[in-house]
Design an enzyme around this catalytic site. Structure first.
Site: not given
Ligand code: GLN
Ligand code: ZN
Length: 751
Positions: A19-20, A111, A428, A481, A602, A662, A691, A723
């Site tokens: 994940r650079e 998506k 959420i 969470e 999705e 959303e 977002h 979200c």
């Protein structure tokens, strides 16, 4: 004919093996890395990717599949199609288009077909003047050629680009603008040819969805025109994620040299398309989206059947490898059997090369590889973990006898004991990942603190989040969470039948990566998964605490799923586990349970003919998961990231007492759609766009609520962000939620 390659992939992962790119991009955003540093890292990653593909044996290597954020955004930039507010070639404007900032709203995100990758939706208005900026693709081509890579530039095609865009300020179909784009693509192809490209891959996945005869005719005209150009590379039109259907003969009738066809998700019969005998067909027989080892015998057999109906044949993945992790080598916890059943990115490239060799030099030359694949398939089919008789018997009994929940009105009555105000406020589920959470996770990973200490710290986080929500005066609280790494993985780690990888990261959007678990066997919940956390949080407050679960469809959508049984069967097994959890939460005194299904849209099949069956089983699985509780327990669900139009009826059929959805970026359109299907349950259209780091003002949120009240009666409307909050910072979240609660109070006072 042009040199035709034999082994390729349609695209590769780009986040970096560790994940650079994610880390570098985030450092750049935080001001810790400058543009030159970011550029150097990106260039290095591209070099590693290309050389490894070539060294493994591909004789055509896709380039320009790299992206700092998203390839559709890159295409919009290439075509000069960014809205004025973010247009420009500078990197910060590019990231502003993606993420927004104090001054500008970002593009919408949605998506990418039926995957868990999200692209940014270009906005095209009557005043958009397209103009070609080929600098990115030319630069990557030049870089690759300098390394001696047999580079094949990849671009999103004009038909797909327009079909994925959003028209603003006009109702005219966007495909009407094709004539403006074709000259730009023509110019691009000329420049690519000048720069030495022998092939160009033009991605047209939009052609695997239902298309009108006019749309198909328009696509044909585009490729007639592009293939008639004098100076251009050979054109490979790439399709993936399904069958081309009527679009196949149309594209085959044009002068393009190659067509890539998905033989995993699709079922096109090539033999019936005579024009293919003049084409280079790139056969996607290695699944680019799932992680199972390819059945090499079957793949070679299907390649064999194509030999007579194609001009020449290459082996490929069914789609870009963007959707699978880099390599199995990075996994240490896999048992030997499970490992032998799998193939990640690197392993899939080897499968492609093996099949290519078998095709050109005969199977004998790679017999060892075939034997290994065969042995793995045989241990997989007999492994006892794949069949749990108890689970199957319980499910059969339940699906035969479950009466479902009482009518909504009876439930509403029973739930009035919750004594909530009108326009109840809630969130959420997740709260920001604070520094303390990150520090604790790192310390636990390094073994500096033990599990008990880690759990203590997470409990402290829960207590903080509960206290914050009381201070902000929210009505329905959540525990935040903090103990969850990810809303799917957290459950997968606790359920039998799933395997959670160490390093199986895939890009979800921008710098956000996820690690989908692998569903390989029958699913069983051996102990409660969330009850301790939720009851602890409830013990800290008099206000109702909302239990937080992930729904069966989302768990499947964000996992790599079994390919040896229908998805519907896997969904019901997961639903049964979630149902047991809802019942246990209720037993522990929790009165509201949210079952998130953000991925409902999705998984919707791309072709209308396949959709009703999907919606039936997915709605059925959600209802199975949520119908075990009594009327007085309020079931919430949450949906996001999508245009909900096509699933709106299914959302109503979920029959959740409250649906948060959303809407902040798509401006409440969703409420009208819900009304149109007679939906009359509780609904919370998101009024705070999480977002973006922007803090919405009280008046702005109040205005959204007033607008929502035109579509929804006051007793049905909930007030919430669109979200979970875990990707945001604590300060902006606190400010935004304060405004959200104030806005709810303001509008309540006006009633
Ligand atoms: N409960 C989850 C959260 O708040 C929902 C996330 C989502 O919808 N993607 O994080
Ligand atoms: Zn969401």
């Amino acid at each position: 004919m042009t040199f035709s390659f034999t082994a390729t992939v349609l695209g590769s992962p780009r986040i970096g093996p560790n994940r650079e790119l994610k880390k570098a991009v985030e450092s750049y955003w935080a001001g810790r890395l400058d543009a030159e540093g970011l550029d150097a890292l990106a260039r290095d990653l591209r070099r590693q990717t290309w050389t490894s593909l070539r060294d493994t044996g591909l004789d055509s290597v896709p380039v320009n599949t790299f992206s700092y954020y998203d390839h559709v955004l890159d295409t919009a930039a290439m075509l000069g199609a960014l809205p004025d507010r973010v247009a420009g070639s500078d990197l910060d404007r590019y990231f502003a288009a993606a993420r927004g900032n104090d001054a500008v709203a970002p593009l919408e995100m949605t998506k990418w077909f039926d995957t868990n990758y999200h692209y940014l939706v270009p906005e095209i208005s009557p005043t958009t003047t397209f103009a070609l900026d080929p600098s990115k693709v030319l630069r990557e081509l030049e870089e690759a050629r300098a390394l001696g890579i047999p580079a094949r530039p990849v671009v999103v095609g004009p038909v797909t680009f327009l079909l994925l865009s959003k028209a603003v300020g006009s109702d005219a179909p966007l495909l009407d603008r094709l004539d403006e784009l074709v000259p730009l693509y023509a110019d691009l192809l000329g420049q690519l040819a000048d720069a030495g490209a022998e092939w160009v891959q033009i991605d047209e996945p939009a052609l695997v969805a239902d298309r009108t005869p006019e749309e198909i005719a328009a696509a044909k005209r585009v490729y007639d025109r592009l293939s008639a150009l004098e100076s251009r590379p050979a054109i490979l039109v790439a399709s993936y994620f399904g069958s081309l259907g009527d679009a196949l003969p149309a594209i085959a009738s044009t002068g393009v040299e190659g067509i890539a066809i998905d033989l995993v998700a699709g079922s096109d019969t090539l033999a019936t398309v005579p024009d293919l005998t003049r084409k280079h067909v790139v056969a996607g027989v290695v699944d680019g989206r799932n992680i199972w080892r390819t059945d090499l015998d079957a793949a070679l057999a299907s390649l064999g059947t194509l030999l007579g109906s194609t001009g020449s044949l290459a082996v490929s993945t069914s789609c870009s490898l963007l959707h699978v992790p880099y390599t199995l080598d990075a996994e240490t916890g896999l048992d030997k059997a499970l490992r032998s059943w799998l193939a990640f990115g690197t392993e899939k490239v080897r499968e492609v090369v093996t099949l290519g060799t078998a095709l050109t030099s005969g199977r004998e030359s790679v017999e060892d590889e075939f034997a290994l694949a065969r042995a793995a398939a045989s241990t997989r089919s007999t492994d006892p973990r794949l069949h749990d008789a108890t689970v199957r018997a319980r499910l059969d009994a339940l699906t035969a006898a479950d009466p479902g929940r009482s009518p909504a009105a009876e439930r509403r009555e029973a739930q009035s004991a919750l004594s909530l105000p009108v326009l109840p406020t809630t969130t959420i589920g997740s709260y920001p990942q604070t520094t303390q959470i990150r520090v604790a996770r790192a310390a636990r990973r390094k073994g500096e603190i033990d599990e008990a200490e880690y759990l203590n710290r997470m409990r402290a986080e829960v207590a903080d989040v509960v206290a914050l929500q009381e201070k902000l005066d929210l009505d329905v609280l959540v525990h935040g969470e903090p103990e969850r790494n990810d809303m799917v993985q957290y459950f997968a780690e606790q359920l039998d039948g799933f395997f959670a990888t160490d390093n199986g990261w895939v890009q979800s959007y921008g710098s956000r990566c996820v690690r989908p678990p692998i569903l390989y066997g029958d699913v069983r919940r051996s102990t409660p998964m969330t009850v301790e956390w939720i009851t602890y949080a409830q013990s800290l407050t008099q206000r109702p605490m909302k239990g937080m679960l992930t729904g069966p469809v989302t768990i499947l959508a964000w996992s790599f799923v079994r390919d040896d049984q229908p998805l519907a069967d896997s969904a019901n097994q997961v639903a049964l586990a979630i149902r047991d959890e809802t019942v246990d939460l209720q037993g522990a005194g929790i009165r509201i349970v949210q079952v998130d299904e953000p991925a409902l849209r999705e998984l919707l099949p791309l072709r209308a003919a396949d959709q009703p069956a999907y919606l039936d089983w997915s709605v059925g699985a959600f209802r199975l998961a949520t119908s075990g509780v009594s009327d007085s327990t309020q079931i919430h669900t949450h949906l996001c990231y999508s245009e909900f139009g096509e699933v709106i009826e299914a959302i109503a059929r979920l029959d959740a007492d409250v649906t948060s959805i959303e809407a902040a970026r798509s401006h409440m359109e969703v409420l009208d759609d819900l009304n149109a299907v007679g939906f009359d349950l509780g609904v919370g259209p998101g009024v705070y766009d999480i977002h973006s780091p922007r803090v919405p003002g009280v008046e702005e949120i109040a205005a959204s609520l007033r607008e929502a009240l035109k579509a929804v009666s006051v007793e049905r409307l909930w007030v919430n962000p669109d979200c979970g909050l875990k990707t945001r910072g604590p300060a902006e979240v606190e400010a935004s939620l304060r405004n959200l609660v104030d806005a709810a109070k303001l509008v309540r006072a006006e009633l």
